[in-house]
Write a protein that holds these residues in place. Structure first.
Motif, mmCIF file in Angstrom:
data_model
loop_
_atom_site.group_PDB
_atom_site.id
_atom_site.type_symbol
_atom_site.label_atom_id
_atom_site.label_comp_id
_atom_site.label_asym_id
_atom_site.label_seq_id
_atom_site.Cartn_x
_atom_site.Cartn_y
_atom_site.Cartn_z
ATOM 1 N N SER A 22 4.906 10.912 -0.641
ATOM 2 C CA SER A 22 6.236 9.271 -0.124
ATOM 3 C C SER A 22 6.132 8.283 0.634
ATOM 4 O O SER A 22 6.858 9.975 2.164
ATOM 5 C CB SER A 22 6.858 10.605 -0.562
ATOM 6 O OG SER A 22 8.192 9.290 -0.674
ATOM 7 N N LEU A 23 6.721 6.987 1.088
ATOM 8 C CA LEU A 23 6.437 7.103 2.590
ATOM 9 C C LEU A 23 7.018 5.821 2.293
ATOM 10 O O LEU A 23 8.064 5.135 1.253
ATOM 11 C CB LEU A 23 4.832 6.237 2.986
ATOM 12 C CG LEU A 23 3.811 7.010 3.155
ATOM 13 C CD1 LEU A 23 2.548 6.044 2.489
ATOM 14 C CD2 LEU A 23 3.390 7.635 4.401
ATOM 15 N N CYS A 24 8.088 6.053 3.078
ATOM 16 C CA CYS A 24 9.109 5.036 3.471
ATOM 17 C C CYS A 24 8.809 3.675 5.053
ATOM 18 O O CYS A 24 8.929 4.921 5.668
ATOM 19 C CB CYS A 24 10.500 5.987 3.274
ATOM 20 S SG CYS A 24 11.858 4.688 2.884
ATOM 21 N N PRO A 25 9.077 3.704 4.987
ATOM 22 C CA PRO A 25 9.283 2.319 5.665
ATOM 23 C C PRO A 25 10.388 2.197 6.718
ATOM 24 O O PRO A 25 11.826 2.348 5.666
ATOM 25 C CB PRO A 25 8.556 0.428 5.948
ATOM 26 C CG PRO A 25 9.424 0.900 4.645
ATOM 27 C CD PRO A 25 8.889 2.250 3.860
ATOM 28 N N LEU A 26 10.792 2.405 7.877
ATOM 29 C CA LEU A 26 11.314 2.144 8.933
ATOM 30 C C LEU A 26 11.565 0.622 9.512
ATOM 31 O O LEU A 26 11.317 -0.110 8.997
ATOM 32 C CB LEU A 26 11.590 3.285 9.825
ATOM 33 C CG LEU A 26 11.321 4.253 9.887
ATOM 34 C CD1 LEU A 26 11.620 5.215 11.039
ATOM 35 C CD2 LEU A 26 12.588 4.925 8.870
ATOM 36 N N LEU A 27 13.201 0.285 10.101
ATOM 37 C CA LEU A 27 13.760 -0.719 10.054
ATOM 38 C C LEU A 27 12.725 -1.292 11.882
ATOM 39 O O LEU A 27 12.665 -2.486 11.956
ATOM 40 C CB LEU A 27 15.183 -1.194 9.883
ATOM 41 C CG LEU A 27 15.376 -1.868 8.524
ATOM 42 C CD1 LEU A 27 16.795 -1.852 8.899
ATOM 43 C CD2 LEU A 27 14.602 -3.126 8.079
ATOM 44 N N LEU A 55 0.882 -1.089 0.322
ATOM 45 C CA LEU A 55 0.151 0.143 0.243
ATOM 46 C C LEU A 55 1.329 1.018 -0.235
ATOM 47 O O LEU A 55 0.718 2.245 -0.809
ATOM 48 C CB LEU A 55 -0.975 -0.223 1.528
ATOM 49 C CG LEU A 55 -2.284 0.896 1.563
ATOM 50 C CD1 LEU A 55 -3.140 0.705 0.149
ATOM 51 C CD2 LEU A 55 -1.973 1.881 3.197
ATOM 52 N N TRP A 56 2.134 1.155 0.832
ATOM 53 C CA TRP A 56 3.115 2.819 1.265
ATOM 54 C C TRP A 56 3.478 3.088 -0.186
ATOM 55 O O TRP A 56 3.515 3.770 -0.583
ATOM 56 C CB TRP A 56 3.463 2.747 2.684
ATOM 57 C CG TRP A 56 2.909 2.450 3.685
ATOM 58 C CD1 TRP A 56 1.857 2.802 3.541
ATOM 59 C CD2 TRP A 56 3.574 2.084 4.958
ATOM 60 N NE1 TRP A 56 1.550 2.844 4.739
ATOM 61 C CE2 TRP A 56 2.196 2.191 5.821
ATOM 62 C CE3 TRP A 56 4.652 2.190 5.084
ATOM 63 C CZ2 TRP A 56 2.392 2.663 6.823
ATOM 64 C CZ3 TRP A 56 4.827 2.182 6.434
ATOM 65 C CH2 TRP A 56 3.748 2.635 7.740
ATOM 66 N N GLU A 57 3.658 1.530 -0.934
ATOM 67 C CA GLU A 57 4.997 1.795 -1.955
ATOM 68 C C GLU A 57 4.423 2.394 -2.936
ATOM 69 O O GLU A 57 4.517 3.547 -3.703
ATOM 70 C CB GLU A 57 5.241 0.612 -2.798
ATOM 71 C CG GLU A 57 6.781 0.330 -3.287
ATOM 72 C CD GLU A 57 7.525 -1.105 -3.978
ATOM 73 O OE1 GLU A 57 7.122 -1.571 -3.115
ATOM 74 O OE2 GLU A 57 7.713 -0.536 -4.179
ATOM 75 N N GLY A 58 2.938 2.001 -2.926
ATOM 76 C CA GLY A 58 2.145 2.691 -4.401
ATOM 77 C C GLY A 58 1.488 4.030 -4.125
ATOM 78 O O GLY A 58 0.511 4.654 -4.949
#
Ligand SMILES: Nc1ncnc2c1ncn2[C@@H]1O[C@H](COP(=O)(O)OP(=O)(O)OP(=O)(O)O)[C@@H](O)[C@H]1O
Ligand SMILES: C[C@@](O)(CCOP(=O)(O)O)CC(=O)O
Length: 562
Positions: free
Chosen positions: A522-527, A514-517
């Motif tokens: 603009s979202l970027c996951p964290l580890l 979901l986030w990538e699309g």
């Protein structure tokens, strides 16, 4: 630990008004060590402090009557303190002074701040001018030296003799090479890695982040790099003060967060008080301190300290180091913060996203607090509802934790991973555990306290605490099976967002899809995941990539001077 033999060459000027910081080696001085020589000395001390996510209680936690629910993160700061490896140079030969260089070792070479601590007079506070100032570093160092000096001076051997204590502190700082270094390294999560992913043609996913080297060097100085909201300044201040105090032999830190000894607990409390002071001085205000508190104690329900504890110490952020009786003011019995245990229940996971926008937290805080003064009645009602909802959330988390050993808990969690949270109650009959009720109510309380009320505050105050853009992506995320809830952490705005999800690869993948699309933002996951651990002493060799990161820094620094 600092060396213990005395240095007979050390004589002290009569006027021990203060220890003072002044610029050390001139810029451009070529370090005598080459990268191939790089080896951390045996006396190296490494400490580590976690980042934070204020899951609930933003703004409320500023007031002592309310608690904030803060999760510490698995992403951490590391600070390695060690004796300098180069032989004493002319700048370090003076026995009445010691050099200390503190470097942000994943940044370009100029992110290094050198000071000469001396025993002579009281010069104006200065930093290495060519490299600019780092307020957080400078003040943490000044306050740590002040506390170290007072502690040594009060010891049996020194009986209040500041002169002798000063000599001893300098001796501990000088070691055999005339000074010491501190290398500060932060896990990649603390700074946006978007550029690094783009450079490698990698999608913004957790699997890509794991491909980046640990402590990945960043291309620009700190102030030109986007932070991700994990509390870099608090983790820096905490790890730096703790590493220096440890190196000077003033405190004994635990090597694991479970059951610290009484001595280790006292050390944690000392670091907490000192880091709160240094952090507030560097920020120029007394905040709630939840970030420093979680950097020291890990995840917890936090009730702040009374600001009056620090107010008298806020007037002189700089030198002279011996300006006030710091030790008394920092003693545990003067502090009234509370940290009640809090953790996520087994099977749930924190997922964070860095949002490529950013929010000026201090301006949000000022605006919300102004609105609260102006609309006292309405705000008071909202604060009361928020406090109640935050309390419920805490109860529900505790309730689920207490059921972890119940029969069916794990199966229930697994099945929940496939269900939209609204449907979770249907699993109840079959599995027959109370957990169902708790997950349902957890979902509801997350929704109420983290979303709905923040949206009301947004509408009433006109401060976008939960902006519409964030609401949309959160709503969409919550439709994914296995997503229990989420919100905007801390002060809200456009900094970050978090979800609580049932911890399975399928749920995690669906969230990232979901986030990538997502195109609106603009979202970027964290580890990072949640972590129970707080400040600990670690073995440098046990932290993957840490030694290599420091060696890489040495190499870049050398290259920059040639
Ligand atoms: N790796 C580091 N080494 C040295 N200093 C650092 C480092 N990271 C951050 N800092 C210090 O912390 C300051 C940032 O503090 P600021 O209060 O603006 O951010 P923050 O609220 O802690 O950010 P975030 O929560 O997004 O991490 C930097 O300007 C720098 O002085
Ligand atoms: C708004 C506030 O309550 C939280 C700010 O949190 P964060 O830095 O946005 O994670 C301020 C504070 O507690 O100091």
């Amino acid at each position: 630990m600092a060396p213990t033999s005395t240095d007979p060459a050390l004589s002290v000027a009569n006027d021990l008004q203060s220890l003072s910081l002044s610029p050390a080696a001139p810029k451009g001085e070529v370090p005598s060590a080459t990268p191939s020589d790089f080896l951390l000395p045996d006396d190296a001390v490494c400490v580590s402090a976690p980042g934070k996510v204020l899951m609930a209680g933003g703004y409320l936690v500023l007031e002592r009557q309310h608690e904030g629910l803060v999760l510490a993160t698995s992403s951490r700061f590391y600070c390695v303190a060690a004796g300098t490896r180069s032989a004493a140079s002319s700048s370090t030969a003076d026995p009445k002074s010691a050099t200390i260089t503190i470097s942000a070792s994943q940044f370009p070479a100029e992110c290094s701040w050198s000071y000469r601590v001396n025993l002579v007079t009281y010069p104006a506070p200065q930093t290495n001018p060519g490299n600019g100032k780092n307020k957080f570093v400078e003040i943490a160092l000044a306050k740590t030296l002040q506390l170290a000096l007072e502690t040594i001076s009060e010891g049996e051997e020194y009986k209040g003799d500041n002169e002798k204590a000063g000599v001893e502190l300098l001796r501990r700082m000088r070691g055999s090479g005339g000074g010491m270094e501190a290398f500060v390294m932060a896990d990649n999560d603390f700074y946006s890695q978007r550029e690094q992913l783009t450079d490698r043609n990698l999608p913004r996913r957790i699997s890509s982040l794991t491909q980046l080297p640990p402590f990945n060097p960043l291309p620009r100085p700190i102030h030109q790099i986007n932070k991700t909201g994990l509390g870099s300044s608090a983790a820096l201040t905490t790890s730096l003060t703790a590493a220096l105090l440890s190196y000077f032999g003033i405190i004994t830190l635990p090597s694991s967060s479970s059951s610290p000894t009484p001595e280790e607990t006292t050390s944690l409390d000392t670091v907490h008080a000192l880091a709160q002071l240094a952090h507030c001085l560097a920020q120029g205000k007394v905040g709630s301190g939840f970030d420093v508190s979680s950097a020291v104690y890990g995840s917890h329900a936090y009730r702040r300290f009374s600001p009056a504890i620090l107010t008298p110490l806020m007037s002189s952020p700089h030198l002279p180091i011996r300006a006030a009786n710091l030790k008394d003011s920092l003693a545990r019995d003067k502090w009234d913060q509370t940290t009640a245990p809090l953790r996520l229940p087994k099977g749930l996971r924190l997922v964070l996203a860095d949002v490529d926008a950013g929010t000026d937290t201090p301006s949000f805080v000022n605006k919300v607090l102004w609105w609260k003064v102006e609309q006292a009645e309405e705000a008071g009602r909202m604060w009361a509802s928020l406090a109640e909802a935050n309390g419920l959330l805490r109860q529900h988390l505790e309730g689920l934790c207490s059921m972890e050993e119940d029969e069916g808990y794990t199966r229930f969690m697994e099945e929940s991973a496939e269900k939209h949270m609204e449907d979770v109650s249907y699993i109840a009959a079959e599995v027959g555990v109370y957990s169902t009720l708790f997950v349902s109510s957890l979902t509801i309380s997350l929704h109420i306290c983290l979303r709905q009320l923040f949206r009301l505050v947004t509408a009433a105050s006109k401060v976008p605490v939960e902006p519409a853009e964030q609401s949309r992506v959160l709503n969409a995320s919550m439709k994914i099976p296995g997503v229990v809830g989420g919100g905007v952490p801390g002060a809200g705005g456009f900094d970050a967002l978090f979800l609580l999800v049932v911890d399975t690869p399928t749920v995690l993948e669906a969230v990232q899809d979901l986030w990538e699309g997502w195109t609106e933002m603009s979202l970027c996951p964290l580890l990072a995941r949640q972590s129970d651990g707080g400040l600990v002493k670690v073995d440098v060799g046990e932290v993957a990539g840490l030694k290599e990161g420091i060696a890489g820094w040495e190499k870049r620094k050398l290259a920059a001077t040639l």
